[in-house]
Design an enzyme around this catalytic site. Structure first.
Site, PDB file in Angstrom:
ATOM      1  CG  PHE A   1     -11.838  -5.918  -0.283  1.00 32.30           C
ATOM      2  CD1 PHE A   1     -13.034  -6.395  -0.183  1.00 32.30           C
ATOM      3  CD2 PHE A   1     -10.955  -6.365   0.640  1.00 32.30           C
ATOM      4  CE1 PHE A   1     -13.460  -7.018   0.981  1.00 32.30           C
ATOM      5  CE2 PHE A   1     -11.287  -7.190   1.550  1.00 32.30           C
ATOM      6  CZ  PHE A   1     -12.563  -7.521   1.730  1.00 32.30           C
TER       7      PHE A   1
ATOM      8  CG  ASP B   1      -5.974  -1.010   2.147  1.00 36.24           C
ATOM      9  OD1 ASP B   1      -5.159  -2.115   2.553  1.00 36.24           O
ATOM     10  OD2 ASP B   1      -7.150  -1.614   2.111  1.00 36.24           O
TER      11      ASP B   1
ATOM     12  CE  LYS C   1      -5.751 -10.060   3.133  1.00 37.98           C
ATOM     13  NZ  LYS C   1      -6.611  -9.144   2.377  1.00 37.98           N
TER      14      LYS C   1
HETATM   15  C1  LIG Z   1      -7.511  -8.475   3.123  1.00 42.08           C
HETATM   16  C2  LIG Z   1      -7.669  -6.825   3.049  1.00 42.08           C
HETATM   17  C3  LIG Z   1      -8.520  -6.038   3.851  1.00 42.08           C
HETATM   18  C4  LIG Z   1      -9.133  -6.563   5.043  1.00 42.08           C
HETATM   19  O1  LIG Z   1      -8.402  -7.336   6.125  1.00 42.08           O
HETATM   20  P1  LIG Z   1      -9.081  -8.331   7.155  1.00 42.08           P
HETATM   21  O2  LIG Z   1      -7.880  -8.514   7.570  1.00 42.08           O
HETATM   22  O3  LIG Z   1      -9.695  -9.351   6.218  1.00 42.08           O
HETATM   23  O4  LIG Z   1     -10.050  -7.511   7.666  1.00 42.08           O
HETATM   24  C5  LIG Z   1      -8.353  -4.616   3.551  1.00 42.08           C
HETATM   25  N1  LIG Z   1      -7.998  -4.088   2.359  1.00 42.08           N
HETATM   26  C6  LIG Z   1      -7.299  -4.917   1.528  1.00 42.08           C
HETATM   27  C7  LIG Z   1      -6.776  -4.364   0.217  1.00 42.08           C
HETATM   28  C8  LIG Z   1      -7.166  -6.063   1.841  1.00 42.08           C
HETATM   29  O5  LIG Z   1      -6.884  -6.972   0.773  1.00 42.08           O
END
Ligand SMILES: *Cc1c(COP(=O)(O)O)cnc(C)c1O
Length: 403
Positions: A146, A231, A260
């Site tokens: 994700f 990520d 985040k």
């Molecule tokens: C939340 C998340 C994203 C995307 O972030 P947004 O601010 O919602 O675009 C990408 N990678 C990971 C692992 C995430 O948890």
């Protein structure tokens, strides 16, 4: 239909469901106020927040020090655009330099935008530094990843629902199984620019790779001149019990993507942390964002990072995560399939659909969210205490027994 005097949750929900696109299926709780790990709804009910906005509020809701930075900066200047410089962006660069072992940074807003930035940087690096022929660059990703919701990012999702109806997709991505170093090695070609991976797959249901995976990945990438992009948008900033999750494996990635908790929930701020060798491929005009690196976001981020450091939230997460995990594992219930986690990133997997348990927990004063039908993620703000974990576990046990 637009009522002047909104009273109960029902009134708000009715309007939201009428006027808003239905791209989410939220719990029917309308939050009006929050402090620390607690939130209150418009009906006056109090809940423990065990989602923490998908780990964006690791510091706890409405942290006073971040609030002070936000309001102070809001009175000074909020947006300059990058056409001009501002006096807060350098301070955030410095703070990221001190905390990350990385040496060059690029600020964006949402996580998905930062992933897009990393993809663009990796491709351009591939063409200008590695010598990949034009338009041939490949980026390898892991199954069940994700990384966000933009068109390019869903182009390499393996989740049918994220893609259905949204093609045609961006080419240039290859998928290998998560946790499988041999598959990665086999997938690499002379045109491979990068491997993009989460240290722990959170959205996929808190999937922890086999011991030594990241270390193996690092070596394969180095041996093949392939960039390693981690990520850490959800796993970063203390969530898993280290400042970054990849510190567990002592790997040095080429790019770290964060978002985040970088702003403690106050403001969307994301970033790519890397080196001049890689981010240097961007020339003026190659990439940008009106709000990226704005002084309000930067002031908030510096304060948000300071809170993580001052309150040692990574250490708290390690200690309290282990405690929470142990207590959840001690619940002996036939409906539990597995409890797993690292730090305060905990997956609670049932043998059946988890939504009924989520709804029961809401009744008992705990907000959480099911992911992939059978797994509940318990990821409270990292400031949670032992007594509060005891309080939660008591209710989780009670809820299990009553569904
Ligand atoms: C939340 C998340 C994203 C995307 O972030 P947004 O601010 O919602 O675009 C990408 N990678 C990971 C692992 C995430 O948890």
């Amino acid at each position: 239909m637009l009522s002047e005097k909104l009273k109960s949750s029902k009134d708000y929900i009715e309007i939201e469901d009428h006027l808003g696109a239905h791209n989410y299926h939220p719990l029917d709780v309308v939050i009006r106020k929050a402090k620390g790990i607690w939130v209150w709804d418009v009906d006056g009910n109090k809940y423990m927040d065990c989602l923490a906005s998908y780990s964006a509020v690791n510091q706890g809701h409405c942290h006073p020090k971040i609030l002070k930075a936000l309001t102070g900066q809001a009175r000074q200047v909020t947006l300059t655009s990058r056409a001009f410089r501002n006096d807060k962006l350098p301070l955030l660069y410095q703070k990221l330099y001190e905390t990350s072992c990385m040496t060059q940074f690029l600020l964006m807003n949402s996580g998905a935008e930062a992933i897009e930035t990393a993809v663009k940087a990796a491709r351009k690096w591939g063409y200008t530094k590695k010598g990949i022929p034009d338009n041939q660059a490949e980026i390898i990703v892991a199954a069940n990843n994700f990384h966000g919701r933009t068109t390019t990012v869903i182009s390499f999702s393996t989740e049918a629902q994220y893609r259905d109806g949204f093609g045609p997709f961006t080419p240039g991505f290859k998928v290998v199984p998560f946790g499988d170093t041999e598959a990665l090695k086999k997938a690499i070609t002379p045109n491979t620019a990068a491997f993009l991976v989460e240290p722990i797959q959170a959205e996929a249901g808190i999937i922890i790779p086999p011991e030594g995976y990241l270390k193996g990945v690092e070596k394969i990438c180095k041996d093949n001149n392939v960039l390693l992009i981690l990520d850490e948008i959800q796993t970063g900033f203390g969530r898993t019990g280290r400042f970054f999750c990849h510190y567990y494996d002592s790997v040095v990635p080429d790019m770290i993507v964060v978002g985040k908790a970088l702003s403690g929930g106050y403001y969307p701020v994301s970033a790519v942390l890397s080196t001049p060798e890689i981010l240097g491929v961007f020339k003026p005009g190659d990439h940008g964002s009106t709000f990226g690196g704005n002084p309000l976001g930067c002031a908030v981020s510096v304060a948000a990072l300071n809170v993580i450091l001052e309150e040692k939230l990574d250490e708290r997460s390690a200690e309290l995560g282990a405690y929470f995990l142990e207590k959840l594992k001690a619940i002996n219930h036939p409906k539990i399939k597995e409890v797993r986690g690292r730090g305060l990133l905990i997956g609670f997997e049932l043998k059946e659909k988890a939504r009924p348990l989520v709804l029961k927990l809401q009744e008992l004063g705990i907000l959480c969210k099911d992911t992939h039908e059978t797994t509940i993620r318990f990821t409270p703000p990292l400031i949670i205490t032992r007594a509060e974990i005891d309080w939660a576990v008591e209710r989780i046990e009670k809820a299990l027994n009553s569904i």
